[in-house]
Design an enzyme around this catalytic site. Sequence first.
Site, PDB file in Angstrom:
ATOM      1  N   ASP A   1     -10.680 -21.075 -10.506  1.00 20.96           N
ATOM      2  CA  ASP A   1     -11.675 -20.149  -9.929  1.00 20.96           C
ATOM      3  C   ASP A   1     -11.196 -18.717  -9.734  1.00 20.96           C
ATOM      4  OD1 ASP A   1     -13.023 -22.523  -9.903  1.00 20.96           O
ATOM      5  OD2 ASP A   1     -13.328 -22.629  -7.754  1.00 20.96           O
TER       6      ASP A   1
ATOM      7  N   LYS B   1     -17.734 -25.775 -12.720  1.00 17.58           N
ATOM      8  CA  LYS B   1     -17.772 -26.884 -11.748  1.00 17.58           C
ATOM      9  C   LYS B   1     -18.706 -26.556 -10.582  1.00 17.58           C
ATOM     10  CE  LYS B   1     -13.528 -25.558  -9.262  1.00 17.58           C
ATOM     11  NZ  LYS B   1     -14.149 -25.169  -8.005  1.00 17.58           N
TER      12      LYS B   1
ATOM     13  N   CYS C   1     -10.803 -24.991  -2.994  1.00 15.05           N
ATOM     14  CA  CYS C   1     -10.912 -25.600  -4.321  1.00 15.05           C
ATOM     15  C   CYS C   1      -9.580 -26.110  -4.871  1.00 15.05           C
ATOM     16  CB  CYS C   1     -11.540 -24.604  -5.289  1.00 15.05           C
ATOM     17  SG  CYS C   1     -13.261 -24.285  -4.861  1.00 15.05           S
TER      18      CYS C   1
END
Length: 220
Positions: free
Chosen positions: A24, A129, A162
């Site tokens: 990310d 995701k 995450c």
Amino acid sequence: MTPIPALPYEYELPEQGVALIVIDMQRDFLEPGGFGDALGNDVGLLRAIVPTLQQLLAAFRAKQLPIFHTVEGHQADLSDCPKSKLLRGKGDLKIGDLGGMGRILVLGEPGNGIIPELAPLPGEVVIPKPGKGAFYATNLASLLEEKGITHLVITGVTTEVCVQTTMREANDRGYECLLVEDATESYSPEFKQATLEMVRAQGGIIGWTTKAEEIIKALS
Ligand code: TIU
């Protein structure tokens, strides 16, 4: 196998079957006007790891080892975003609203793009995701299996959200996980530190942690 200094004890880095996971590193979390900003965070803090990540990417690319990037985001119709996630948070801007970089946390919007300094090269997989973990509702597990990956070098943001979720998901699936201390960052230094300590506690209950230079040294 090359044993590399790590905590809680040496990590055995294989020559093949290891992949770099970059979680990310998208504008949403690193630039003003995105999701991280909308949640009330100081997004500038995350930039500290960019040079280290560039070095790790270069080391994996030089050895032609697989690299997987992820981005957190949702379909334009938000059909893959649970109502609970949509409603969570006290900021003015919610997921799907128009922010400073397009619609907040929506796939394909400018804010969803990986920062240019860490842009994936052709052949490197980018996994969209919908959740915090990279295994939930994605094809990551099957791609790793296809490539015979057993060991994951885990990096990216944010450490306790995450990154930690992904590491826990991976550990439960049997991967030997190595979290890179100076290639992961959080909006909250104390949460980063706590995460590093908790994943390697109890003899490496979730995995190992080390510094990027140890991995780069072992690969070169
Ligand atoms: N809010 C926060 O710290 N993180 C996220 O929402 N997503 C990721 O960590 N990528």
